[in-house]
Structures are given as structure tokens and as C-alpha cells.
Design an enzyme around this catalytic site. Sequence first.
Site, PDB file in Angstrom:
ATOM      1  N   ASP A 481       0.779  -1.237   0.000  1.00 14.84           N
ATOM      2  CA  ASP A 481       0.000   0.000   0.000  1.00 14.84           C
ATOM      3  C   ASP A 481       0.814   1.293   0.000  1.00 14.84           C
ATOM      4  O   ASP A 481       0.559   2.194  -0.789  1.00 14.84           O
ATOM      5  CB  ASP A 481      -0.934   0.017   1.216  1.00 14.84           C
ATOM      6  CG  ASP A 481      -1.812  -1.215   1.296  1.00 14.84           C
ATOM      7  OD1 ASP A 481      -1.726  -2.075   0.403  1.00 14.84           O
ATOM      8  OD2 ASP A 481      -2.580  -1.323   2.253  1.00 14.84           O
ATOM      9  N   GLU A 684       1.516 -10.011  11.618  1.00 16.08           N
ATOM     10  CA  GLU A 684       1.390  -9.527  10.244  1.00 16.08           C
ATOM     11  C   GLU A 684       2.776  -9.210   9.679  1.00 16.08           C
ATOM     12  O   GLU A 684       3.084  -9.540   8.542  1.00 16.08           O
ATOM     13  CB  GLU A 684       0.496  -8.288  10.229  1.00 16.08           C
ATOM     14  CG  GLU A 684       0.195  -7.748   8.855  1.00 16.08           C
ATOM     15  CD  GLU A 684      -0.821  -6.612   8.895  1.00 16.08           C
ATOM     16  OE1 GLU A 684      -1.189  -6.112   7.809  1.00 16.08           O
ATOM     17  OE2 GLU A 684      -1.248  -6.209  10.000  1.00 16.08           O
TER      18      GLU A 684
END
Length: 711
Positions: A481, A684
Site C-alpha cells: 500500500d 502480520e
Amino acid sequence: MRRSLSAAIGVVALLPLTAVPAHASPAHRGDYSNVLDLRGTPTTSEPPEFNDISVFSDQGAWHAYALPKDPATYGGFTGPLYIAQEYPWWLSKAFSRIRLSENGRPIDLSRTTPKLSSLPGLLRQVYELDGLKLTLELRFGSAHTALVRAYVENTGHRARTLRVGWTGELLRPDAEPMKSAPSLKATGNGVQVDFAKVRKTWDYLTDGTERFQIVHAEPVRTTVNGDSYSTDLARPVTVRPRGTSALTWAETYTFNDAERRAEAPAVAGMLRSPERVAARGDERWRGYVARVTRGLPADRRRLAVKSVETLVSNWRGPAGAIKHNGITPSVTYKWFSGLWAWDTWKQAVGTAAFDPALARDQIRSMFDYQITPRSKDRPQDAGMIPDAVFYNTPAEGGGNWNERNSKPPLAAWSVWQVYLKDRDASFLREMYPKLVAYHDWWYRTRDHDHNGLAEYGATVDPANATEEDRRQAAAWESGMDNAPRFDASLGVKMLANTDASGKVVGYSINQESVDLNAYLAAEKHYLALIASRLGKWSDAARFEKDSAKVAGLVRARMYDAKTGFFYDSSMSADGGKTLTGRGRGIEGAIPLWAGVASKQQAASVRGKLVDPNEFATKVPFPTVSKSSPYFQSTKYWRGPVWIDQAYFALTGLHAYGYRADARTLADRLRTNASGMLGDRPLQENYDPLTGAPLNSPNFSWSAALLLALPD
């Protein structure tokens, strides 16, 4: 006060046992106890954004449990954590706590230190209490129901007569309208919580039809008083010396009446034959454990089992707009109770190691929403797979559904890897035309100058109204992103792509990304393999030829000989130059994973991957090289280590013969990523310099690709 009494009061149906049978299950012995620390007690109904209590779920259920940490909640399992369609909330600190009393005096469970265990497929608590031993076990019997059993063992020499009951209370949300959503009600065989309709798009979504329900196998009375309840066994329990008696109840979470009607006979069957439920569950989990630990060194087996537990607890069954079993990124992060495309492709590869059928369903869950030529709103996107799907479509008030971009094309790779686990050719036949349509979409809407190299971009969508909207969508489409290579300040702009009639069919960023085109070259190769397996020889030849062509373009256009690394390149109109000024990113290793780099190029890239000042950091493979001016070790895609990118780099090194390097770096990754080899959740991502855990705990693709790492 409301009271309810079971209609079938009589002799309490208790199971006499000489021992607690579940203790003998080989899947649950020693080595795999507490591979994850699941102890915790919530203080508020709304978990923090990153929930610090890891939970257990199974079979696709939309509720989960933990082990108690606060002595006041002993005798119950923490929670449940239930998903209000798209968001996790705690219903209670421990909604169903068992109580024992003798001669009118309560037996205080907090006087002893219980043995609390999370095991493959179940949670267990054991209390030693003045000649009594209380064992509680929770496992899931279906996609909606947890089955709980309490074993009361008399370890003394005289009979013991006990009163048994249960109590619990709501952990009510602080703010309206969520605060008023849950309500308690006594039933003839337990207690239930109903939920009012709440449509808070970004916090809490219910339709007013949801229910959490406890059903006891034995006759009980229940009293509700405000937000708390008491359930009592209708008759006392007498346990003979050296004997054991068992009590059974089911805890069910459903979204609507149709689910409840379908689940009712399943619950009845579980309560009639709890041993059968336990045996089936234990057998399934023995299979899971055996498949992922086979051939592994002893010091890596617990990590493999932790990876399976992570994936299974993130498994959600069909509900709402989700039509097939899928695996969400993390049940313990507020925003991750949906399905993402490239998460799914990667998760399926890991899941196939222990459950190929579940892996196939995951892939189907995304292809259920593949855009077709019949689409009224976006026929130009026929073949596209949306970025993310959730319980609610936008028309139903969901805000997380995302069709403004797709995700990197790894679907054919995923399908082929799943196929290799059990050789189910019918799945290849089912998926092949869908994979081809998805692959073709990229070149129809994401190749601005039609030179055979694609770009990340954005769809024609109301959410992509401005230049900045479209640039953000393109960055999201890459999956990376906020990576530096997508910064507007570095010259990233958006270009409109048109069809033969001049109609805008999509948008591209003004650069051709090395990872995207390496992925596409690999996809062509996997499509060729699938076509060959299906006897489509001309298709196979065409895809292999096209794969070689794209691979040649990546080698020629995206490799910089001076620095010895792969980069994105500018568009042909801008000179088609490698964009070295944006620093090195881990995307430059994807050509090795895809097999498109020359041996010489691979050798140069290998030099960067093993250099501690580049990518061989304490936890190896930061997303941006340590040497880059844009490196930030804790800022999402600007430095942290993501396990998927580590997987691609390690697999690439392995494929080009650098197996010793791959083993060394993989061992460093597992050892230095905080808690990975211990009982902490899989994160993550991780800080490459310190190994500190970052962002979401219990992250599915980390678990999946740790299972898939090459030896």
C-alpha cells in the site's frame, strides 16, 4: 426475574466414567500443548484494534474462545468473542462459568491454580479441589456450535453429592446503539442472547436476527436477572469414589432463523453423542498435525502446529455474502473479518498442506465474485477478482467491500499448488476458464501502451473519482500500500486506459512494476501446466510462449546491471528506464521466485539478499532495503518484514541453487522474529532490526507461508 424449568425433570442423565477419555488422545499430548498462549480476560466488550487476547475457533465458526486469566472467571472459557457480521466483540468475560457446591457451601475454584491448556482442536482446564478433579473441555462440533464437557472426578474414598450450576453476565458495550443490542433470555434448556438490529457501518453490524444460545443435555432451571443469569442442574450429582460423571452443553452462534433450523438437529446429535464429536474432532486434528509435522526437524514442529491453529481459528464458514469457506487475515484485528484476494491465494497454498478441500473452498470464495460480461455496472472488468469481500455487500450497508482495485495475480499458482496436494483434476477443470478470464483482464485494462508489460491501477468506480483516489487504488492493487515506489512525490501519476471505441476501461500508474510482471509470467506458466493436465495442448503452448516473452521483457527492461537488482521501470513513452532512484525493494526478488531471472542476474540479486546492509537484516527481507533512503523499519511496507515476501525471496534463492543461503536466512527469520518459535502469535509483520512484532497478531498468510517454506 424470569425463570424457566426443563420440561423433562427426572433423574439427571450423567455419564459414569472411570477416566476422562479425551486425556488419552495422542494428538493432544505434550509437545503441542500451548503452542499459542490463549490466556486472557477482556475488560471491555469492544476489543482494542489489535486484540491482545488470542482465541480458538474451528470448523468455520463465527465465534471463538480463550482460556481464563482472571481467577474471578475460573470455571468458564473466556468469551465468546463473536463477530457482528464484520467486527469482533466480546460477549462476556466468561459467559458460562460452572459452579460446584457441597452441603450448601460453594467450592471456590479460585483457591487452586488450574492447569490451562490449548491443544490441537480443543481447550482444556483442570482443577484439583479437595478430593475432586474438575476438567472442562471445549471443542467445536460444527460451524456454529462449540461443545463443552465438564468431567467431575471423585479422587477420594467416599461418595460426593454436589450441586452444579452455571452463571454468567453480559459484557455490555459502552456506547449506543451497540450498548442495547444484546439481551438475555431464559429458555427451557439453558439461556440465550438475542441481538437487536444495529447498522453502524464501521463498528457493529447486526440484522436483529442473530442469537447466541446455550443448550444443556441435562435438565436445568435458568433465572435471568438483568444482564446476568443463573442456570442450575435440576438434581444434585452423586459421584462414587474413584468415579467420574460428565455434563454436556452446546454453545451456538447463528445469524438467522434459517441457520438455527439447520443447526438444531446437529446440536441435538452432539448432545446425544458427545463422545462421537470428540472422536471425530480428535481424528481430524491428528491428521492436521501429522501432515504438517511429517519430515520436519523436532524444533520446527510446534511452529507448524501453531500455523495450523492460526489458520483454523481464522476460518469462517459461509454466511451473508460469503458463499464458501474462507480464511480471514485475523480474527483478532478489527478490520480483518473479511476475505482478500491475494491473502486467499497465499493462504490456500499453506492450508493445502493439511486440508486441500478447505484450500479449494477458499479460492472459490473469491471467484464467487468474479466480474462477468453480464455485469450491468462494469462489463469492461469481466474476469476481474475484487480486492476484498465481506459479509455485507455495499448494497447491504457494508463499507469494507472493495471493487475499486484487484490484487496481484497469484491465483493460477495457488490453484496449481493446491492441486499438487491431492491431484484433484476436477478442481482444475472448474477453475481453468475462470483463471484465464482473470489473466486476460490484466492485459485488457492494465497495459497502457500495449507493450506486453502491465501496470498496477484502478477500476472505473465511484470510489476512484479523483487522481489521488486512483493512485491509492493502484498502490492497494499492488498489495504494498504505502511502498515508496508508489509515492506521488516521486512522480507517480495515473493514466487512463481505453478500449477500441475510446471508452475508459481502467487506469494505470505510469510505471511498469517488476513484481506484477514477474507474477504474470509465472501465471502464464501455471496456466500452461493446468492446460496440459486438461489436455488443452494448444493453450499450453501459447501460455508457455507468452510466459517466455514476458520473462524476456522483465530481464531486459527491469534489471539494472550497474546495481545488480530488479526495479520497476518507467513507461516506454518516458524512456522505459529502471527506476533505481526510488531505492531497492523486496519486489526485486520476485523474478527469482518466478524463475524469470537469468543465472547471472540471480547471482547479483542473491548478493543483495545475503548482504546485512541490504536485505539480510536481523529478521531478513525487509520490504525496503536497509540501504534505501526511504527505509523505515516499522512503517508498514516501507521496511517491516512480511512473511509472504520472505517466502518469495527464500523460494527464489532455493530455485536458483542457493539452498544453503535459503536455509540460513530461513532459520534466522524463525529464530529472530519475536515469539515465532515461542507461544506468541504469528504477526502480520516484524521489525527487521529488532525482531519486534508489528501490526496484526494471528495473521493468516504468515502462518500459511511458514508452512510452505522450502526446506
